[in-house]
Each structure stands twice: as C-alpha cells, then as structure tokens.
Design a protein around this motif. Sequence first.
Motif, PDB file in Angstrom:
ATOM      1  N   LEU A  55       0.811  -1.137  -0.001  1.00 36.24           N
ATOM      2  CA  LEU A  55      -0.035   0.204  -0.066  1.00 36.24           C
ATOM      3  C   LEU A  55       0.978   1.145   0.078  1.00 36.24           C
ATOM      4  CD1 LEU A  55      -2.745   1.254   0.330  1.00 36.24           C
ATOM      5  CD2 LEU A  55      -2.450   1.214   2.875  1.00 36.24           C
ATOM      6  N   PHE A  56       2.049   1.301   0.931  1.00 36.30           N
ATOM      7  CA  PHE A  56       2.978   2.383   0.938  1.00 36.30           C
ATOM      8  C   PHE A  56       3.490   2.490  -0.534  1.00 36.30           C
ATOM      9  CE2 PHE A  56       3.618   1.419   5.719  1.00 36.30           C
ATOM     10  CZ  PHE A  56       2.519   1.840   5.682  1.00 36.30           C
ATOM     11  N   PHE A  57       3.889   1.564  -1.181  1.00 33.98           N
ATOM     12  CA  PHE A  57       4.119   1.613  -2.572  1.00 33.98           C
ATOM     13  C   PHE A  57       3.439   2.343  -3.555  1.00 33.98           C
ATOM     14  CE2 PHE A  57       7.127  -2.517  -1.706  1.00 33.98           C
ATOM     15  CZ  PHE A  57       8.167  -1.611  -1.384  1.00 33.98           C
ATOM     16  N   TRP A  58       2.098   1.864  -3.281  1.00 38.09           N
ATOM     17  CA  TRP A  58       1.255   2.421  -4.251  1.00 38.09           C
ATOM     18  C   TRP A  58       0.827   3.846  -3.992  1.00 38.09           C
ATOM     19  CZ3 TRP A  58      -3.481   4.821  -3.231  1.00 38.09           C
ATOM     20  CH2 TRP A  58      -4.533   4.964  -4.105  1.00 38.09           C
ATOM     21  N   ILE A  59       1.004   4.257  -2.763  1.00 38.96           N
ATOM     22  CA  ILE A  59       0.851   5.731  -2.442  1.00 38.96           C
ATOM     23  C   ILE A  59       2.006   6.506  -2.798  1.00 38.96           C
ATOM     24  CG2 ILE A  59       0.993   7.252  -0.581  1.00 38.96           C
ATOM     25  CD1 ILE A  59      -0.314   5.257   1.257  1.00 38.96           C
ATOM     26  N   GLY A  70       4.391  15.981   1.279  1.00 38.06           N
ATOM     27  CA  GLY A  70       3.753  16.319   0.072  1.00 38.06           C
ATOM     28  C   GLY A  70       2.708  15.630  -0.601  1.00 38.06           C
ATOM     29  N   GLN A  71       2.661  14.426  -0.251  1.00 36.71           N
ATOM     30  CA  GLN A  71       1.425  13.397  -0.964  1.00 36.71           C
ATOM     31  C   GLN A  71       0.220  13.805  -0.082  1.00 36.71           C
ATOM     32  OE1 GLN A  71       3.335   9.842  -0.292  1.00 36.71           O
ATOM     33  NE2 GLN A  71       4.592   9.887  -2.021  1.00 36.71           N
ATOM     34  N   LEU A  72       0.323  14.331   1.223  1.00 35.59           N
ATOM     35  CA  LEU A  72      -0.826  14.679   1.918  1.00 35.59           C
ATOM     36  C   LEU A  72      -1.304  15.877   1.378  1.00 35.59           C
ATOM     37  CD1 LEU A  72       0.311  13.801   5.680  1.00 35.59           C
ATOM     38  CD2 LEU A  72      -1.368  12.424   4.385  1.00 35.59           C
ATOM     39  N   LEU A 191       1.646  -6.764  16.176  1.00 35.71           N
ATOM     40  CA  LEU A 191       3.063  -6.866  15.492  1.00 35.71           C
ATOM     41  C   LEU A 191       2.968  -6.172  14.137  1.00 35.71           C
ATOM     42  CD1 LEU A 191       3.541 -10.513  16.347  1.00 35.71           C
ATOM     43  CD2 LEU A 191       4.394  -8.509  17.395  1.00 35.71           C
ATOM     44  N   VAL A 192       1.876  -5.838  13.744  1.00 35.94           N
ATOM     45  CA  VAL A 192       1.738  -5.206  12.354  1.00 35.94           C
ATOM     46  C   VAL A 192       2.129  -3.775  12.502  1.00 35.94           C
ATOM     47  CG1 VAL A 192       0.256  -4.397  10.577  1.00 35.94           C
ATOM     48  CG2 VAL A 192       0.085  -6.692  11.418  1.00 35.94           C
ATOM     49  N   SER A 193       1.711  -3.206  13.571  1.00 38.94           N
ATOM     50  CA  SER A 193       2.179  -1.848  14.039  1.00 38.94           C
ATOM     51  C   SER A 193       3.644  -1.662  14.389  1.00 38.94           C
ATOM     52  CB  SER A 193       1.230  -1.106  14.974  1.00 38.94           C
ATOM     53  OG  SER A 193       1.100  -1.913  16.216  1.00 38.94           O
ATOM     54  N   PHE A 194       4.042  -2.593  15.262  1.00 43.42           N
ATOM     55  CA  PHE A 194       5.566  -2.669  15.604  1.00 43.42           C
ATOM     56  C   PHE A 194       5.995  -4.116  15.553  1.00 43.42           C
ATOM     57  CE2 PHE A 194       8.516  -3.604  18.957  1.00 43.42           C
ATOM     58  CZ  PHE A 194       9.517  -2.557  18.669  1.00 43.42           C
ATOM     59  N   PRO A 195       6.837  -4.336  14.616  1.00 38.13           N
ATOM     60  CA  PRO A 195       7.756  -3.269  14.183  1.00 38.13           C
ATOM     61  C   PRO A 195       7.479  -3.027  12.560  1.00 38.13           C
ATOM     62  CG  PRO A 195       8.947  -5.314  14.110  1.00 38.13           C
ATOM     63  CD  PRO A 195       7.588  -5.470  14.928  1.00 38.13           C
ATOM     64  N   PHE A 196       6.593  -3.872  11.949  1.00 37.07           N
ATOM     65  CA  PHE A 196       6.452  -4.215  10.674  1.00 37.07           C
ATOM     66  C   PHE A 196       5.925  -2.870  10.043  1.00 37.07           C
ATOM     67  CE2 PHE A 196       6.643  -8.410  12.273  1.00 37.07           C
ATOM     68  CZ  PHE A 196       8.047  -8.828  11.540  1.00 37.07           C
ATOM     69  N   GLY A 197       4.895  -2.313  10.675  1.00 34.54           N
ATOM     70  CA  GLY A 197       4.017  -1.100   9.991  1.00 34.54           C
ATOM     71  C   GLY A 197       4.902   0.122  10.110  1.00 34.54           C
ATOM     72  N   GLN A 198       6.167   0.209  10.752  1.00 33.93           N
ATOM     73  CA  GLN A 198       6.728   1.439  10.946  1.00 33.93           C
ATOM     74  C   GLN A 198       7.431   1.878   9.542  1.00 33.93           C
ATOM     75  OE1 GLN A 198       9.135   0.821  14.384  1.00 33.93           O
ATOM     76  NE2 GLN A 198       7.230   1.706  15.935  1.00 33.93           N
ATOM     77  N   THR A 199       7.490   0.990   8.698  1.00 30.54           N
ATOM     78  CA  THR A 199       7.947   1.132   7.260  1.00 30.54           C
ATOM     79  C   THR A 199       7.221   2.309   6.703  1.00 30.54           C
ATOM     80  OG1 THR A 199       6.462  -0.525   6.347  1.00 30.54           O
ATOM     81  CG2 THR A 199       8.626  -1.291   6.726  1.00 30.54           C
ATOM     82  N   VAL A 200       6.255   2.887   7.244  1.00 29.59           N
ATOM     83  CA  VAL A 200       5.655   4.185   6.929  1.00 29.59           C
ATOM     84  C   VAL A 200       6.623   5.258   6.614  1.00 29.59           C
ATOM     85  CG1 VAL A 200       4.783   4.889   9.089  1.00 29.59           C
ATOM     86  CG2 VAL A 200       3.481   5.500   7.094  1.00 29.59           C
ATOM     87  N   ILE A 201       7.728   5.283   7.366  1.00 31.78           N
ATOM     88  CA  ILE A 201       8.368   6.368   7.447  1.00 31.78           C
ATOM     89  C   ILE A 201       9.240   6.315   6.275  1.00 31.78           C
ATOM     90  CG2 ILE A 201       9.169   6.203  10.168  1.00 31.78           C
ATOM     91  CD1 ILE A 201      12.004   5.378   9.044  1.00 31.78           C
ATOM     92  N   PHE A 202       9.551   5.445   5.359  1.00 30.93           N
ATOM     93  CA  PHE A 202      10.110   5.279   4.244  1.00 30.93           C
ATOM     94  C   PHE A 202       9.276   6.180   3.115  1.00 30.93           C
ATOM     95  CE2 PHE A 202      12.171   1.901   6.594  1.00 30.93           C
ATOM     96  CZ  PHE A 202      13.462   2.459   6.481  1.00 30.93           C
ATOM     97  N   LEU A 203       7.994   6.540   3.328  1.00 30.37           N
ATOM     98  CA  LEU A 203       7.442   7.264   2.360  1.00 30.37           C
ATOM     99  C   LEU A 203       8.044   8.779   2.514  1.00 30.37           C
ATOM    100  CD1 LEU A 203       3.819   6.481   3.070  1.00 30.37           C
ATOM    101  CD2 LEU A 203       4.808   6.268   0.896  1.00 30.37           C
ATOM    102  N   MET A 204       8.906   9.139   3.619  1.00 32.85           N
ATOM    103  CA  MET A 204       9.599  10.428   3.727  1.00 32.85           C
ATOM    104  C   MET A 204      10.846  10.163   2.747  1.00 32.85           C
ATOM    105  SD  MET A 204       7.788  12.398   5.417  1.00 32.85           S
ATOM    106  CE  MET A 204       8.885  13.659   5.771  1.00 32.85           C
ATOM    107  N   PHE A 205      11.271   9.085   2.456  1.00 35.68           N
ATOM    108  CA  PHE A 205      12.463   8.948   1.745  1.00 35.68           C
ATOM    109  C   PHE A 205      12.866   8.489   0.598  1.00 35.68           C
ATOM    110  CE2 PHE A 205      13.027   8.741   6.854  1.00 35.68           C
ATOM    111  CZ  PHE A 205      13.757  10.034   6.770  1.00 35.68           C
ATOM    112  N   TRP A 206      11.763   7.719   0.103  1.00 37.99           N
ATOM    113  CA  TRP A 206      11.902   6.975  -1.265  1.00 37.99           C
ATOM    114  C   TRP A 206      11.975   7.853  -2.424  1.00 37.99           C
ATOM    115  CZ3 TRP A 206       7.391   3.444   0.125  1.00 37.99           C
ATOM    116  CH2 TRP A 206       7.892   2.400   0.813  1.00 37.99           C
ATOM    117  N   SER A 207      11.668   9.274  -2.289  1.00 39.50           N
ATOM    118  CA  SER A 207      11.571  10.386  -3.255  1.00 39.50           C
ATOM    119  C   SER A 207      12.997  10.792  -3.384  1.00 39.50           C
ATOM    120  CB  SER A 207      10.869  11.332  -2.973  1.00 39.50           C
ATOM    121  OG  SER A 207      11.180  12.040  -1.630  1.00 39.50           O
ATOM    122  N   PHE A 208      14.047  10.394  -2.253  1.00 40.71           N
ATOM    123  CA  PHE A 208      15.495  10.630  -2.472  1.00 40.71           C
ATOM    124  C   PHE A 208      16.124   9.768  -3.317  1.00 40.71           C
ATOM    125  CE2 PHE A 208      14.000  13.116   1.217  1.00 40.71           C
ATOM    126  CZ  PHE A 208      14.918  14.030   1.077  1.00 40.71           C
TER     127      PHE A 208
END
Length: 321
Positions: A55-59, A70-72, A191-208
């Motif tokens: 889902l994060f990839f799609w966003i 910026g996406q928000l 367990l989805v929220s911690f630690p696996f769901g915390q990949t949400v932060i990479f939405l801040m960095f994939w554009s780099f």
Amino acid sequence: MKAGKEQITSLQITFMVTIFEIGSAPLFLLGSHARQDAWLATAVGSAAGLPLLFLFFWIQSRAPGKDWTGQLKLGFGPYIGTILGAVYALYFAYESMRNVRDLGELTKLSLLPGTPMFLTMLIFIWTGGYAVWKGVAVVFRLPEMLLPVTLFMYAVVIAIFFLLKVPDYNRLTPVMENGFWPILQVALPDLVSFPFGQTVIFLMFWSFWEKKGIPIKQTLIGYLTVSLFLIFVNSVILAVLSAPIAAASEFPMLKAVHSLSSLRFVERLEILLSILLYVGLFVKMTMFFLCSVQAMAHITKKNGQVLDDPGRLADIWRFFY
C-alpha cells in the motif's frame, strides 16, 4: 540538511530498512502473549505487514517525486494536508522520544546504573540531532558501516548459544496448542504496527532514491531479511528461556544472554548485546527524528537550507524541546 536534492543509493535503502526494522525488536519477545507460539505470531505479523508495505508503494507511485507530507497536501489539499502533516510530524517526534527512553533505560540497566537517566538521554538526543543536521544522505550512510558489524555480532552471540547447546526447541511445543486464532489476535494489529508497520517512514525517503521510480526490490529485500531474522531470534529466546520466563522478563534477550554469565569465557556477554541494541535504537531514534524535522520543514515552507543556519537551527531545537 544540505541545499539541493540529496540522493540515496539502492544499497543504502536496503541496509536502512534492515537495520531500522531490527531496531529494538530483539530486545523484546514479540508476540509474547502467544507464549510458545510467539515466533509464529511474528511470522503472521510479518506476512500481514506485506500488504501494508505494498500500500505504501502504491501511495508513493501516485507522486514518486514527493515525500509523505507532499503527498498528503496533494491528496487532501493544502489546508487539511498541512494539518495531517503536522500530526505525522508529532507522531514521528513521539516515536523518536520513545526510542530515546528505551536507550536511557537500557543504559541504566546494563552499563551505567549510577548515571542519571536524563543525562544519557540528553547525550543521545544531541548525537541524533547532529546526524539530522548533516542530512538525509549522511544518515543513510550509517547502515553501510553499522549493519554488517551488527549482523555479524548477532550471529556470534547466537552461535555461542548453539555451541553450548543451550537452546531446547522442545520448549516451543506444543505448536498451536490453542489453535490459530490466538496467534492471529496477537499478531493483528500489535505486531503489524510494531515493528513491521513502521515502514511508513520510508514514504519520507523513497523520493530521494538516485534512480527513477520506487525502490520496491530494495525495500522488499530488507523487509524479508528482517522478518526471517526476527522470527529466528524469537524462536531462540523461547528455546533458551521457555515461554513463561521470557514473557515475564522485561528484556528477554538480555536475560537469555545473562544466563551464560556463569561460563567464564563468555562472562559479561550482555554488554556486547547492549551495544548491538544501542546501534538499532540509535538508528531508529535518528530516523524518526529526521522524519519529524523534515515534515515540519515542509509544513513551515522552510527547505533543507534552514538547517545550515545555526541561528535558525536553534529555532527548530526550541520547537521540539
């Protein structure tokens, strides 16, 4: 953060995903409420986190050149998007401070019991702040040095367990004693929220990323590596301590390593483990801190150059602390 568009490489993304997701997770028994099936709960949590990652990839694919703030704004408009961006900035700051607290407690427990915790926490904050000041590209270079050493030392610690024949995998039985439903309840959503769901932060960095598009392959390699690592570590903790003892321990991995202290040639091995946990916690703290500062810089319409001005940097420090 430096002026101009910073870039990060594919290897840096893979390494950062790996070391960030490891973070403080080995310190605890993930899915402890599932008792001897905690390792299975970790596997289920990892599998459930994959659709969230896609889902994060799609966003990100909707606006590859923009970060999460910026996406928000793009999706919700400038006003609501700014409010949501501010909420996420506070969330990132909160998660960063949680890791600072874990660092302080770990230091007090294992290394410096007589040192005031606020002092060690302040040192970690200022060290992380310096890394944030240097920018995204510098922060993403850290795992290139730290991850190989971290994985090697974890391998050494676990190898010692097996060489001394400490793990007893009979302690993981019976498997699914109460069926699959209790395991699912533990895995979702904790367990989805911690630690696996915390990949949400990479939405801040994939554009780099230095290439066009989204680093899907690189991120998935890191994610799957961490998933297998955490499942294995959880099974080792259970095999060493047994489910009741591990679930009752504040830091089960430290307790498992401490059980080797009676053997002279591996005495004080928990200090080595503590250092490994420091690495993961520090990276996690710094990444959340960087996300929060970056989000606030976008919300206030201040680009990365603001952090090169010591006077304006002081204003940002006063906002957060």
